[in-house]
Motif scaffolding. Structure first.
Motif, PDB file in Angstrom:
ATOM      1  N   SER A  46      56.018  34.333  49.279  1.00 17.21           N
ATOM      2  CA  SER A  46      56.075  33.076  50.024  1.00 17.21           C
ATOM      3  C   SER A  46      57.367  32.303  49.761  1.00 17.21           C
ATOM      4  O   SER A  46      57.695  31.377  50.498  1.00 17.21           O
ATOM      5  CB  SER A  46      54.863  32.211  49.672  1.00 17.21           C
ATOM      6  OG  SER A  46      54.887  31.902  48.294  1.00 17.21           O
ATOM      7  N   LYS A  47      58.109  32.699  48.733  1.00 21.50           N
ATOM      8  CA  LYS A  47      59.386  32.032  48.413  1.00 21.50           C
ATOM      9  C   LYS A  47      60.520  33.047  48.502  1.00 21.50           C
ATOM     10  O   LYS A  47      60.361  34.186  48.029  1.00 21.50           O
ATOM     11  CB  LYS A  47      59.349  31.484  46.975  1.00 21.50           C
ATOM     12  CG  LYS A  47      58.225  30.493  46.704  1.00 21.50           C
ATOM     13  CD  LYS A  47      58.575  29.117  47.217  1.00 21.50           C
ATOM     14  CE  LYS A  47      57.449  28.148  46.873  1.00 21.50           C
ATOM     15  NZ  LYS A  47      57.658  26.841  47.525  1.00 21.50           N
ATOM     16  N   ILE A  48      61.660  32.623  49.010  1.00 18.31           N
ATOM     17  CA  ILE A  48      62.764  33.586  49.115  1.00 18.31           C
ATOM     18  C   ILE A  48      63.242  34.038  47.739  1.00 18.31           C
ATOM     19  O   ILE A  48      63.746  35.145  47.596  1.00 18.31           O
ATOM     20  CB  ILE A  48      63.946  33.067  49.982  1.00 18.31           C
ATOM     21  CG1 ILE A  48      64.557  31.798  49.420  1.00 18.31           C
ATOM     22  CG2 ILE A  48      63.534  32.887  51.420  1.00 18.31           C
ATOM     23  CD1 ILE A  48      65.867  31.410  50.127  1.00 18.31           C
ATOM     24  N   CYS A  49      63.037  33.196  46.707  1.00 16.41           N
ATOM     25  CA  CYS A  49      63.494  33.596  45.368  1.00 16.41           C
ATOM     26  C   CYS A  49      62.695  34.781  44.826  1.00 16.41           C
ATOM     27  O   CYS A  49      63.133  35.433  43.875  1.00 16.41           O
ATOM     28  CB  CYS A  49      63.448  32.428  44.397  1.00 16.41           C
ATOM     29  SG  CYS A  49      61.800  31.733  44.218  1.00 16.41           S
ATOM     30  N   ASP A  50      61.569  35.094  45.437  1.00 18.12           N
ATOM     31  CA  ASP A  50      60.760  36.223  44.978  1.00 18.12           C
ATOM     32  C   ASP A  50      61.013  37.507  45.776  1.00 18.12           C
ATOM     33  O   ASP A  50      60.362  38.526  45.538  1.00 18.12           O
ATOM     34  CB  ASP A  50      59.266  35.866  45.046  1.00 18.12           C
ATOM     35  CG  ASP A  50      58.910  34.758  44.070  1.00 18.12           C
ATOM     36  OD1 ASP A  50      59.517  34.728  42.975  1.00 18.12           O
ATOM     37  OD2 ASP A  50      58.040  33.936  44.389  1.00 18.12           O
ATOM     38  N   THR A  56      66.044  42.080  46.496  1.00 15.88           N
ATOM     39  CA  THR A  56      67.340  41.995  47.180  1.00 15.88           C
ATOM     40  C   THR A  56      67.964  43.385  47.237  1.00 15.88           C
ATOM     41  O   THR A  56      67.590  44.250  46.447  1.00 15.88           O
ATOM     42  CB  THR A  56      68.281  41.027  46.442  1.00 15.88           C
ATOM     43  OG1 THR A  56      68.474  41.496  45.109  1.00 15.88           O
ATOM     44  CG2 THR A  56      67.719  39.623  46.434  1.00 15.88           C
ATOM     45  N   PRO A  57      68.913  43.597  48.157  1.00 14.41           N
ATOM     46  CA  PRO A  57      69.410  42.702  49.203  1.00 14.41           C
ATOM     47  C   PRO A  57      68.336  42.396  50.248  1.00 14.41           C
ATOM     48  O   PRO A  57      67.584  43.282  50.620  1.00 14.41           O
ATOM     49  CB  PRO A  57      70.551  43.498  49.855  1.00 14.41           C
ATOM     50  CG  PRO A  57      70.866  44.616  48.925  1.00 14.41           C
ATOM     51  CD  PRO A  57      69.628  44.907  48.170  1.00 14.41           C
ATOM     52  N   ALA A  58      68.310  41.142  50.705  1.00 15.37           N
ATOM     53  CA  ALA A  58      67.373  40.728  51.750  1.00 15.37           C
ATOM     54  C   ALA A  58      68.142  39.957  52.824  1.00 15.37           C
ATOM     55  O   ALA A  58      68.923  39.058  52.508  1.00 15.37           O
ATOM     56  CB  ALA A  58      66.267  39.854  51.162  1.00 15.37           C
ATOM     57  N   GLU A  98      62.650  28.514  55.839  1.00 14.44           N
ATOM     58  CA  GLU A  98      63.019  27.100  55.931  1.00 14.44           C
ATOM     59  C   GLU A  98      63.203  26.636  54.501  1.00 14.44           C
ATOM     60  O   GLU A  98      62.230  26.521  53.750  1.00 14.44           O
ATOM     61  CB  GLU A  98      61.915  26.299  56.620  1.00 14.44           C
ATOM     62  CG  GLU A  98      61.755  26.667  58.085  1.00 14.44           C
ATOM     63  CD  GLU A  98      60.799  25.739  58.836  1.00 14.44           C
ATOM     64  OE1 GLU A  98      60.329  26.147  59.902  1.00 14.44           O
ATOM     65  OE2 GLU A  98      60.550  24.609  58.356  1.00 14.44           O
ATOM     66  N   GLY A  99      64.430  26.418  54.101  1.00 16.29           N
ATOM     67  CA  GLY A  99      64.703  26.130  52.697  1.00 16.29           C
ATOM     68  C   GLY A  99      64.267  27.305  51.843  1.00 16.29           C
ATOM     69  O   GLY A  99      64.614  28.458  52.141  1.00 16.29           O
ATOM     70  N   ASP A 100      63.444  27.051  50.831  1.00 15.55           N
ATOM     71  CA  ASP A 100      62.994  28.119  49.929  1.00 15.55           C
ATOM     72  C   ASP A 100      61.781  28.875  50.465  1.00 15.55           C
ATOM     73  O   ASP A 100      61.399  29.905  49.910  1.00 15.55           O
ATOM     74  CB  ASP A 100      62.609  27.519  48.564  1.00 15.55           C
ATOM     75  CG  ASP A 100      63.803  26.911  47.869  1.00 15.55           C
ATOM     76  OD1 ASP A 100      64.937  27.353  48.171  1.00 15.55           O
ATOM     77  OD2 ASP A 100      63.614  26.004  47.038  1.00 15.55           O
ATOM     78  N   GLU A 101      61.165  28.364  51.534  1.00 13.16           N
ATOM     79  CA  GLU A 101      59.913  28.948  52.023  1.00 13.16           C
ATOM     80  C   GLU A 101      60.156  30.103  52.990  1.00 13.16           C
ATOM     81  O   GLU A 101      60.946  29.969  53.930  1.00 13.16           O
ATOM     82  CB  GLU A 101      59.092  27.881  52.785  1.00 13.16           C
ATOM     83  CG  GLU A 101      58.771  26.631  52.014  1.00 13.16           C
ATOM     84  CD  GLU A 101      57.707  26.862  50.940  1.00 13.16           C
ATOM     85  OE1 GLU A 101      56.842  27.749  51.151  1.00 13.16           O
ATOM     86  OE2 GLU A 101      57.758  26.155  49.910  1.00 13.16           O
ATOM     87  N   ARG A 135      70.310  34.235  41.995  1.00 15.80           N
ATOM     88  CA  ARG A 135      70.402  34.631  43.397  1.00 15.80           C
ATOM     89  C   ARG A 135      71.559  33.916  44.072  1.00 15.80           C
ATOM     90  O   ARG A 135      71.816  32.736  43.783  1.00 15.80           O
ATOM     91  CB  ARG A 135      69.099  34.282  44.134  1.00 15.80           C
ATOM     92  CG  ARG A 135      67.857  34.972  43.561  1.00 15.80           C
ATOM     93  CD  ARG A 135      68.036  36.482  43.568  1.00 15.80           C
ATOM     94  NE  ARG A 135      66.916  37.193  42.993  1.00 15.80           N
ATOM     95  CZ  ARG A 135      65.912  37.710  43.699  1.00 15.80           C
ATOM     96  NH1 ARG A 135      65.879  37.569  45.001  1.00 15.80           N
ATOM     97  NH2 ARG A 135      64.954  38.384  43.104  1.00 15.80           N
ATOM     98  N   VAL A 136      72.206  34.611  44.990  1.00 16.47           N
ATOM     99  CA  VAL A 136      73.377  34.082  45.696  1.00 16.47           C
ATOM    100  C   VAL A 136      73.240  34.426  47.181  1.00 16.47           C
ATOM    101  O   VAL A 136      72.866  35.551  47.524  1.00 16.47           O
ATOM    102  CB  VAL A 136      74.671  34.728  45.123  1.00 16.47           C
ATOM    103  CG1 VAL A 136      75.890  34.315  45.922  1.00 16.47           C
ATOM    104  CG2 VAL A 136      74.849  34.372  43.647  1.00 16.47           C
ATOM    105  N   HIS A 137      73.521  33.457  48.058  1.00 16.62           N
ATOM    106  CA  HIS A 137      73.553  33.725  49.495  1.00 16.62           C
ATOM    107  C   HIS A 137      74.962  34.185  49.885  1.00 16.62           C
ATOM    108  O   HIS A 137      75.941  33.504  49.577  1.00 16.62           O
ATOM    109  CB  HIS A 137      73.218  32.467  50.303  1.00 16.62           C
ATOM    110  CG  HIS A 137      71.786  32.052  50.213  1.00 16.62           C
ATOM    111  ND1 HIS A 137      70.840  32.473  51.125  1.00 16.62           N
ATOM    112  CD2 HIS A 137      71.134  31.279  49.321  1.00 16.62           C
ATOM    113  CE1 HIS A 137      69.660  31.953  50.798  1.00 16.62           C
ATOM    114  NE2 HIS A 137      69.805  31.229  49.705  1.00 16.62           N
ATOM    115  N   VAL A 138      75.024  35.292  50.568  1.00 10.28           N
ATOM    116  CA  VAL A 138      76.299  35.867  50.979  1.00 10.28           C
ATOM    117  C   VAL A 138      76.367  35.834  52.505  1.00 10.28           C
ATOM    118  O   VAL A 138      75.385  36.184  53.167  1.00 10.28           O
ATOM    119  CB  VAL A 138      76.423  37.314  50.470  1.00 10.28           C
ATOM    120  CG1 VAL A 138      77.751  37.921  50.867  1.00 10.28           C
ATOM    121  CG2 VAL A 138      76.237  37.365  48.949  1.00 10.28           C
ATOM    122  N   THR A 139      77.508  35.407  53.060  1.00  3.85           N
ATOM    123  CA  THR A 139      77.663  35.330  54.515  1.00  3.85           C
ATOM    124  C   THR A 139      78.562  36.462  54.998  1.00  3.85           C
ATOM    125  O   THR A 139      79.697  36.582  54.547  1.00  3.85           O
ATOM    126  CB  THR A 139      78.298  33.988  54.928  1.00  3.85           C
ATOM    127  OG1 THR A 139      77.555  32.939  54.332  1.00  3.85           O
ATOM    128  CG2 THR A 139      78.295  33.825  56.434  1.00  3.85           C
TER     129      THR A 139
END
Lengths: 364, 364
Positions: free
Chosen positions: B5-9, B12-14, B344-347, B322-326
C-alpha cells in the motif's frame, strides 16, 4: 498459435538465435575448462532464457549459473537450476524475502559489500532458521559496488563471519573496466593485474584461518586469461553465447555473433530504406545496430522507437524484404523481447521464452 | 500477491506514475480542444497501458487513440477502444493479417506511403470482403517514411483510391524533427511551416474531388500550434501524460513530469552512491537519467544493466534508501516494465499492466 516453420514467415521485429553458431560458442567455452579445476558459471543476464541456460549447463564444465537480479534467480530456480550466484547486492525488505525463499529451494549465494547490506539478510535468515551464503565483492576497477582489496575487504569479511544467518563463502571480483578494452596483450595483462589483489586478499584470509571456498569473476573478454590464474574458481562468462557486434570486436575468432533481430523494410528510396525496428527492439548502449547488407550500409542516427533509417546506395531492397540487424548490446536487446526464435538457416528450430525479461511485481 | 500500500514497500526498480500530476496533464490537453473542432488522438506508444489510455479518452476531446504498432492496436481493441490509428506502415503477411483481424472489430486505420505497402493490405482485405481505411503519410521533415507533399503524395493518393479493399481516409504528417527543438517561437513557426504543405496537399486533393476526411499529426511539443491551423483534424499527442526530463525542457509550464523509476541505494561512499537501476529499467535515448536529490548529483556514465553510479558529495544517503529517478525517454522506459504503479504521494493507488510492452509471438 504455433510459430511459423520458416523465419521469413515471422512477424517482425523478431529476436533470432542462430543455433549452430550459439552451440559452437557454448562448446568452445566448455572445452576451455575441460579437465581443469576452474569452472564456468554462465551469466544468465545475457539472455534471461531458461532453455538456453540449460544448454549451457548441459555442455559441461559449469558449477551453476550467475544472475544479476533476484528475479533472474527466481526463473532459474523455478526451472530446477540448483546453484545460482546473484552477483549483485540484494537490498530492501521484499527483495531480501525473495532471496530467502530461493535459499530454501536451491544453493543461492549473493554478493555483499557492506555490513549495512549483509545485516538485514542475516536477520531475515535467522528468523527463518536458515543461513545465506555470501561472497564479499571486491572492487577490482569497475568502481561500482565492492570494497577495495586487502585491508578493507578483510575487515568486512571478519565482520561478515560474525553475522548470524550469514555464511561467508568467498569473494567476487568483476573488472567491468577491462572487459570493455579492445582485444590486445595489454587487455590480458590488465585482466591479470586486476585479479591479483583479489587472489592476494583470498590468501590473506586463508592465512588468518578464514575459509574462502570461492573466488568468482571475469567475463567473456577475460575468462581465458583469468581462468589460468591459480586461486580463481569460477568464471562468470555471459555474452559469449549470443555475442553482439561490439563484443565480437573484442573477442576475435574465439566466439561468433549468434544473435540478430529480423526486421522488415517498411519504405524504400534510392539512397535509403526504413526498417520496422527501433530502440524498443534493439538496445544501443554501445552504438547503433549494424546491417551487413549492402556493405555500404550506414545508420546515421538511432533513437526512434519503431524505425531504423539505413543510408545505402544500390541497396536493391524493396518494401517487405527482410534484413538481419545486429545489436551492439545483446543483453539489453534480449530483455526487450518475449521470446527468442532459434533457427538453423531459414528453419525455425524452436521458440524459447525470455522468462526473466522486464521489471515488475508478480501479481499472480 | 497483492501490491504493497506504500511505495516505500515496493521491490525496486519500480515504474511509478504520480497520479495527480498525470491527471493534470490529461486535463490540460483536454481543455485545449474543448469547444473546438480539432480532436486529440493520444499516442499509446508513450505508455502502452490500457487503463491510462482509458483515462485519456474519458477526459474528453478525443477521436480515438494512436498506436505505433499492430500489437499496440491489438491491446487497445481487445480493451474495447473503438477507433485506433496505426500511425505507421504495416508490412508483411502476418502483420497484415493481424491488422485485418482488428479491422473487423473496430475502426482501425493505418498509414501507407507506397502502393507496394498498400497493395498487400488491399488484396487481403478483398479476400475477407472488407475495406481498410488508410492515411497517406507525408514526410514533413522527419525524413523517415512518407512521400513528399504536393505532386508525389497526390499521385500516390490517386493510385490508392484505385486499389480494391483500400479506403482513402486522409493524410498523416508528423514532424519528428520539430518536436525535438527547444521551446521557442522558432519552433512554433517551424511546426506551422512544416504543416502548411500537408494542408495544401489536402486542399489540392479536395479540389480534385478526392474526399480527405482526416489530416492527423503533431506531438506534445507542437499540438498547441498545429491545433490552431485550419485543415488539421487530429493531434497525435503522446508524451504529455507521463512526460520525462527531456520533454519537460521542451514544454515549459504546460505539462509536468509524472513518471519516475523508484530505485534503491545498493552501496554508498562519501562521494558517490550506487542505485539498483540501469539500462534495463531506464531508457536513455536522450541522455542519462536525472536525480533530484541532492542537487549536485551527477550520473557520469549510464551503460550498466543493473547499476547507476551517482557522483554526489554530502548526499546523506545510506544503503536501503529510496530515490526517484527521472528518465530522459518515458516511452522506451515504460516498455521495460510489466506494470506502472500509480501513486499519490506515498500511497499506492493502483497497479496497471503495461500490456503492449515488448515484442514477440502470441503463442497462447
Amino acid at each position: 498459435m504455433s510459430p511459423p516453420s520458416k523465419i521469413c514467415d515471422l512477424p517482425t521485429p523478431a529476436l533470432l538465435l542462430n543455433w549452430p553458431v550459439a552451440q559452437r560458442n557454448i562448446e568452445r567455452a566448455a572445452a576451455f575448462v575441460d579437465g581443469q579445476a576452474v569452472r564456468l558459471r554462465p551469466h544468465f543476464k545475457n539472455h534471461k532464457c531458461v532453455p538456453l541456460a540449460k544448454h549451457q549447463l548441459a555442455a559441461g564444465g559449469c558449477c551453476g549459473m550467475t544472475s544479476a537480479t533476484v528475479d533472474e534467480a527466481v526463473s532459474l530456480v523455478a526451472a530446477g537450476v540448483e546453484d545460482v550466484l546473484i552477483a549483485n547486492q540484494v537490498v530492501g525488505t521484499s527483495r531480501v524475502e525473495q532471496l530467502l525463499d530461493l535459499c530454501r529451494r536451491a544453493t543461492v549465494r549473493v554478493a555483499v559489500d557492506s555490513t549495512a547490506n549483509a545485516l538485514p539478510i542475516g536477520q531475515a535468515a535467522v528468523a527463518r532458521g536458515i543461513e545465506v551464503g555470501v561472497l564479499a565483492e571486491i572492487d577490482v576497477g569497475s568502481h561500482r559496488c565492492g570494497t577495495q582489496a586487502g585491508a578493507p575487504t578483510i575487515d568486512l569479511v571478519r565482520q561478515l563471519t560474525a553475522i548470524p544467518g550469514i555464511r561467508f563463502d568467498g569473494l567476487q571480483a568483476y573488472h567491468g573496466n577491462v572487459v570493455g578494452m579492445p582485444l590486445s596483450a595489454e587487455r590480458d595483462e590488465e585482466a591479470r593485474q586486476s585479479m591479483i589483489p583479489a587472489i592476494e586478499t583470498r590468501r590473506s584470509l586463508e592465512s588468518e584461518g578464514i575459509v574462502c571456498p570461492i573466488l568468482s569473476g571475469a567475463g567473456t573478454a577475460t575468462y581465458r586469461v583469468v581462468g589460468q590464474m591459480e586461486g580463481v574458481d569460477e568464471l562468470q562468462i555471459g555474452s559469449y553465447v549470443t555475442l553482439d557486434w561490439s563484443y565480437k570486436q573484442r573477442v576475435g575468432d574465439e566466439f561468433d555473433v549468434a544473435l540478430s533481430v529480423l526486421a522488415t523494410v517498411l519504405s524504400a528510396r534510392s539512397d535509403a530504406y526504413v526498417l520496422d525496428v527501433g530502440v524498443k527492439a534493439i538496445a544501443h548502449e554501445f552504438g547503433p545496430p549494424q546491417i551487413a547488407h549492402p556493405p555500404n550500409s550506414e545508420v546515421p542516427r538511432f533513437s526512434a522507437e519503431e524505425h531504423t533509417i539505413v543510408h545505402a546506395t544500390q541497396h536493391g531492397l524493396k518494401v517487405g524484404d527482410r534484413v538481419h540487424v545486429t545489436p551492439s548490446h545483446a543483453c539489453a536487446t534480449c530483455n526487450l523481447h518475449h521470446q527468442i526464435v532459434v533457427h538453423e538457416g531459414d528453419e525455425v528450430v524452436d521458440v524459447w521464452p525470455i522468462s526473466a525479461r522486464g521489471y515488475g511485481l508478480d501479481l499472480t
